[in-house]
Design a protein around this motif. Structure first.
Motif, PDB file in Angstrom:
ATOM      1  N   THR A 148     -24.576  32.506 -25.065  1.00 38.13           N
ATOM      2  CA  THR A 148     -25.177  32.458 -23.735  1.00 38.13           C
ATOM      3  C   THR A 148     -24.067  32.379 -22.700  1.00 38.13           C
ATOM      4  O   THR A 148     -23.049  31.730 -22.922  1.00 38.13           O
ATOM      5  CB  THR A 148     -26.113  31.245 -23.583  1.00 38.13           C
ATOM      6  N   PRO A 149     -24.228  33.025 -21.568  1.00 37.43           N
ATOM      7  CA  PRO A 149     -23.167  33.015 -20.568  1.00 37.43           C
ATOM      8  C   PRO A 149     -23.039  31.650 -19.897  1.00 37.43           C
ATOM      9  O   PRO A 149     -24.001  30.895 -19.789  1.00 37.43           O
ATOM     10  CB  PRO A 149     -23.610  34.080 -19.559  1.00 37.43           C
ATOM     11  N   VAL A 150     -21.838  31.378 -19.467  1.00 36.79           N
ATOM     12  CA  VAL A 150     -21.564  30.153 -18.730  1.00 36.79           C
ATOM     13  C   VAL A 150     -22.083  30.345 -17.314  1.00 36.79           C
ATOM     14  O   VAL A 150     -21.915  31.411 -16.733  1.00 36.79           O
ATOM     15  CB  VAL A 150     -20.047  29.870 -18.719  1.00 36.79           C
ATOM     16  N   PRO A 151     -22.736  29.342 -16.731  1.00 37.34           N
ATOM     17  CA  PRO A 151     -23.207  29.505 -15.349  1.00 37.34           C
ATOM     18  C   PRO A 151     -22.040  29.812 -14.420  1.00 37.34           C
ATOM     19  O   PRO A 151     -20.980  29.219 -14.534  1.00 37.34           O
ATOM     20  CB  PRO A 151     -23.827  28.153 -15.003  1.00 37.34           C
ATOM     21  N   THR A 152     -22.244  30.753 -13.525  1.00 38.38           N
ATOM     22  CA  THR A 152     -21.161  31.141 -12.625  1.00 38.38           C
ATOM     23  C   THR A 152     -21.224  30.416 -11.291  1.00 38.38           C
ATOM     24  O   THR A 152     -20.296  30.506 -10.511  1.00 38.38           O
ATOM     25  CB  THR A 152     -21.204  32.649 -12.364  1.00 38.38           C
ATOM     26  N   GLU A 153     -22.304  29.704 -11.025  1.00 41.50           N
ATOM     27  CA  GLU A 153     -22.399  28.992  -9.761  1.00 41.50           C
ATOM     28  C   GLU A 153     -22.185  27.508 -10.023  1.00 41.50           C
ATOM     29  O   GLU A 153     -22.977  26.853 -10.696  1.00 41.50           O
ATOM     30  CB  GLU A 153     -23.766  29.224  -9.128  1.00 41.50           C
ATOM     31  N   TYR A 154     -21.100  26.998  -9.534  1.00 40.60           N
ATOM     32  CA  TYR A 154     -20.761  25.593  -9.666  1.00 40.60           C
ATOM     33  C   TYR A 154     -20.880  24.938  -8.300  1.00 40.60           C
ATOM     34  O   TYR A 154     -20.664  25.579  -7.276  1.00 40.60           O
ATOM     35  CB  TYR A 154     -19.329  25.430 -10.185  1.00 40.60           C
ATOM     36  N   PRO A 155     -21.180  23.651  -8.255  1.00 36.36           N
ATOM     37  CA  PRO A 155     -21.219  22.990  -6.950  1.00 36.36           C
ATOM     38  C   PRO A 155     -19.826  22.978  -6.328  1.00 36.36           C
ATOM     39  O   PRO A 155     -18.837  22.760  -7.001  1.00 36.36           O
ATOM     40  CB  PRO A 155     -21.708  21.577  -7.268  1.00 36.36           C
ATOM     41  N   THR A 156     -19.778  23.245  -5.045  1.00 35.06           N
ATOM     42  CA  THR A 156     -18.514  23.257  -4.337  1.00 35.06           C
ATOM     43  C   THR A 156     -18.177  21.838  -3.902  1.00 35.06           C
ATOM     44  O   THR A 156     -18.999  21.165  -3.272  1.00 35.06           O
ATOM     45  CB  THR A 156     -18.614  24.163  -3.096  1.00 35.06           C
ATOM     46  N   PRO A 157     -16.981  21.351  -4.243  1.00 34.48           N
ATOM     47  CA  PRO A 157     -16.625  19.998  -3.811  1.00 34.48           C
ATOM     48  C   PRO A 157     -16.493  19.944  -2.290  1.00 34.48           C
ATOM     49  O   PRO A 157     -16.039  20.902  -1.661  1.00 34.48           O
ATOM     50  CB  PRO A 157     -15.293  19.727  -4.489  1.00 34.48           C
ATOM     51  N   GLU A 158     -16.915  18.834  -1.742  1.00 33.31           N
ATOM     52  CA  GLU A 158     -16.838  18.683  -0.289  1.00 33.31           C
ATOM     53  C   GLU A 158     -15.493  18.104   0.101  1.00 33.31           C
ATOM     54  O   GLU A 158     -15.004  17.153  -0.507  1.00 33.31           O
ATOM     55  CB  GLU A 158     -17.962  17.766   0.191  1.00 33.31           C
ATOM     56  N   ALA A 159     -14.893  18.672   1.125  1.00 31.95           N
ATOM     57  CA  ALA A 159     -13.625  18.179   1.635  1.00 31.95           C
ATOM     58  C   ALA A 159     -13.903  17.378   2.890  1.00 31.95           C
ATOM     59  O   ALA A 159     -14.712  17.771   3.734  1.00 31.95           O
ATOM     60  CB  ALA A 159     -12.696  19.338   1.940  1.00 31.95           C
ATOM     61  N   SER A 160     -13.241  16.246   3.006  1.00 34.30           N
ATOM     62  CA  SER A 160     -13.467  15.425   4.193  1.00 34.30           C
ATOM     63  C   SER A 160     -12.661  15.982   5.359  1.00 34.30           C
ATOM     64  O   SER A 160     -11.571  16.513   5.193  1.00 34.30           O
ATOM     65  CB  SER A 160     -13.065  13.976   3.913  1.00 34.30           C
ATOM     66  N   ASP A 161     -13.198  15.859   6.556  1.00 35.37           N
ATOM     67  CA  ASP A 161     -12.534  16.348   7.759  1.00 35.37           C
ATOM     68  C   ASP A 161     -11.527  15.345   8.304  1.00 35.37           C
ATOM     69  O   ASP A 161     -10.784  15.649   9.219  1.00 35.37           O
ATOM     70  CB  ASP A 161     -13.570  16.663   8.840  1.00 35.37           C
ATOM     71  N   ASP A 162     -11.475  14.127   7.756  1.00 37.15           N
ATOM     72  CA  ASP A 162     -10.574  13.091   8.259  1.00 37.15           C
ATOM     73  C   ASP A 162      -9.112  13.456   8.020  1.00 37.15           C
ATOM     74  O   ASP A 162      -8.243  13.096   8.792  1.00 37.15           O
ATOM     75  CB  ASP A 162     -10.868  11.741   7.584  1.00 37.15           C
ATOM     76  N   ASP A 163      -8.824  14.165   6.941  1.00 39.36           N
ATOM     77  CA  ASP A 163      -7.443  14.484   6.608  1.00 39.36           C
ATOM     78  C   ASP A 163      -6.870  15.573   7.499  1.00 39.36           C
ATOM     79  O   ASP A 163      -5.670  15.745   7.566  1.00 39.36           O
ATOM     80  CB  ASP A 163      -7.342  14.934   5.146  1.00 39.36           C
ATOM     81  N   ASP A 164      -7.704  16.341   8.158  1.00 38.25           N
ATOM     82  CA  ASP A 164      -7.216  17.438   8.971  1.00 38.25           C
ATOM     83  C   ASP A 164      -6.458  16.959  10.201  1.00 38.25           C
ATOM     84  O   ASP A 164      -5.574  17.651  10.693  1.00 38.25           O
ATOM     85  CB  ASP A 164      -8.377  18.332   9.428  1.00 38.25           C
ATOM     86  N   ASP A 165      -6.774  15.757  10.726  1.00 40.14           N
ATOM     87  CA  ASP A 165      -6.137  15.262  11.934  1.00 40.14           C
ATOM     88  C   ASP A 165      -4.733  14.726  11.667  1.00 40.14           C
ATOM     89  O   ASP A 165      -3.906  14.714  12.556  1.00 40.14           O
ATOM     90  CB  ASP A 165      -6.986  14.154  12.569  1.00 40.14           C
ATOM     91  N   GLU A 166      -4.487  14.270  10.444  1.00 40.52           N
ATOM     92  CA  GLU A 166      -3.176  13.697  10.138  1.00 40.52           C
ATOM     93  C   GLU A 166      -2.180  14.815   9.861  1.00 40.52           C
ATOM     94  O   GLU A 166      -2.504  15.833   9.285  1.00 40.52           O
ATOM     95  CB  GLU A 166      -3.276  12.799   8.906  1.00 40.52           C
ATOM     96  N   GLU A 167      -0.953  14.585  10.304  1.00 36.27           N
ATOM     97  CA  GLU A 167       0.092  15.561  10.032  1.00 36.27           C
ATOM     98  C   GLU A 167       0.639  15.304   8.637  1.00 36.27           C
ATOM     99  O   GLU A 167       0.758  14.172   8.199  1.00 36.27           O
ATOM    100  CB  GLU A 167       1.219  15.431  11.057  1.00 36.27           C
ATOM    101  N   GLU A 168       0.982  16.372   7.962  1.00 31.42           N
ATOM    102  CA  GLU A 168       1.543  16.224   6.628  1.00 31.42           C
ATOM    103  C   GLU A 168       2.985  15.764   6.756  1.00 31.42           C
ATOM    104  O   GLU A 168       3.714  16.167   7.651  1.00 31.42           O
ATOM    105  CB  GLU A 168       1.509  17.567   5.893  1.00 31.42           C
ATOM    106  N   GLU A 169       3.392  14.918   5.810  1.00 28.95           N
ATOM    107  CA  GLU A 169       4.781  14.493   5.793  1.00 28.95           C
ATOM    108  C   GLU A 169       5.594  15.591   5.144  1.00 28.95           C
ATOM    109  O   GLU A 169       5.285  16.049   4.059  1.00 28.95           O
ATOM    110  CB  GLU A 169       4.928  13.202   5.009  1.00 28.95           C
ATOM    111  N   ARG A 170       6.628  16.007   5.829  1.00 30.52           N
ATOM    112  CA  ARG A 170       7.469  17.068   5.300  1.00 30.52           C
ATOM    113  C   ARG A 170       8.905  16.590   5.246  1.00 30.52           C
ATOM    114  O   ARG A 170       9.338  15.780   6.053  1.00 30.52           O
ATOM    115  CB  ARG A 170       7.381  18.313   6.179  1.00 30.52           C
TER     116      ARG A 170
END
Length: 167
Positions: A111-133
């Motif tokens: 039997t085929p593996v289901p191709t539709e998986y739930p998409t993990p939700e990304a939080s919007d809180d991390d977008d405001d912080e600058e990445e440390e480089r």
């Protein structure tokens, strides 16, 4: 001495097998077709089926549909086939082939593996912080200038070679 060698050669020749063996032949058994019918109608639809003496059976019917490109005809096909495997089990496959592709179904097919998986939700809180480089330390003025943003380690002389000295 020559007589001894000659006697040994004659003894070996006499001991060799005198029969010749034919290599076995492995010709595949050709099975008879017990029944075969095919019908092509004026509208280009068709029906076809056959059956052989070793238990293979296949049937298929198709009808033309508009194609996938420029004036290209295609077919919607429904069919089935069955055969007896080496393990003695009769395998049967029922299939549909159309614009959605070839779609076989059978109890022995995985039997085929289901191709539709739930998409993990990304939080919007991390977008405001600058990445440390990582930023390279400011370089001292030397005769060897590296391009901007390129970190070049400084080397110091040791007894047996050079060792990098990082700031």
């Amino acid at each position: 001495m020559k007589l001894l060698v000659l006697a040994a050669v004659l003894a070996v020749a006499a001991a060799a097998p005198s029969r010749s063996y034919a290599a076995p032949t492995y010709a595949p058994k050709v099975y008879q077709i017990l029944k075969q019918e095919a019908e092509l109608r004026d509208d280009q639809s068709y029906d076809s089926h056959f059956e052989t003496e070793n238990g293979i059976y296949a049937s298929e019917s198709g009808r033309p549909v508009e194609g996938y490109g420029d004036d290209e005809e295609s077919y919607d096909v429904n069919g089935q086939f069955s055969y007896t495997g080496d393990d003695g089990v009769v395998y049967k496959v029922v299939y549909v082939a159309n614009g959605n592709g070839f779609q076989p179904q059978g109890a022995h097919l995985p039997t085929p593996v289901p191709t539709e998986y739930p998409t993990p939700e990304a939080s919007d809180d991390d977008d405001d912080e600058e990445e440390e480089r990582y930023e390279a330390p400011e370089e001292e003025d030397d005769d060897d200038e590296a391009p901007a943003g390129y970190y070049q380690p400084q080397y110091e002389r040791v007894i047996v070679g050079y060792r990098p000295r990082y700031q």
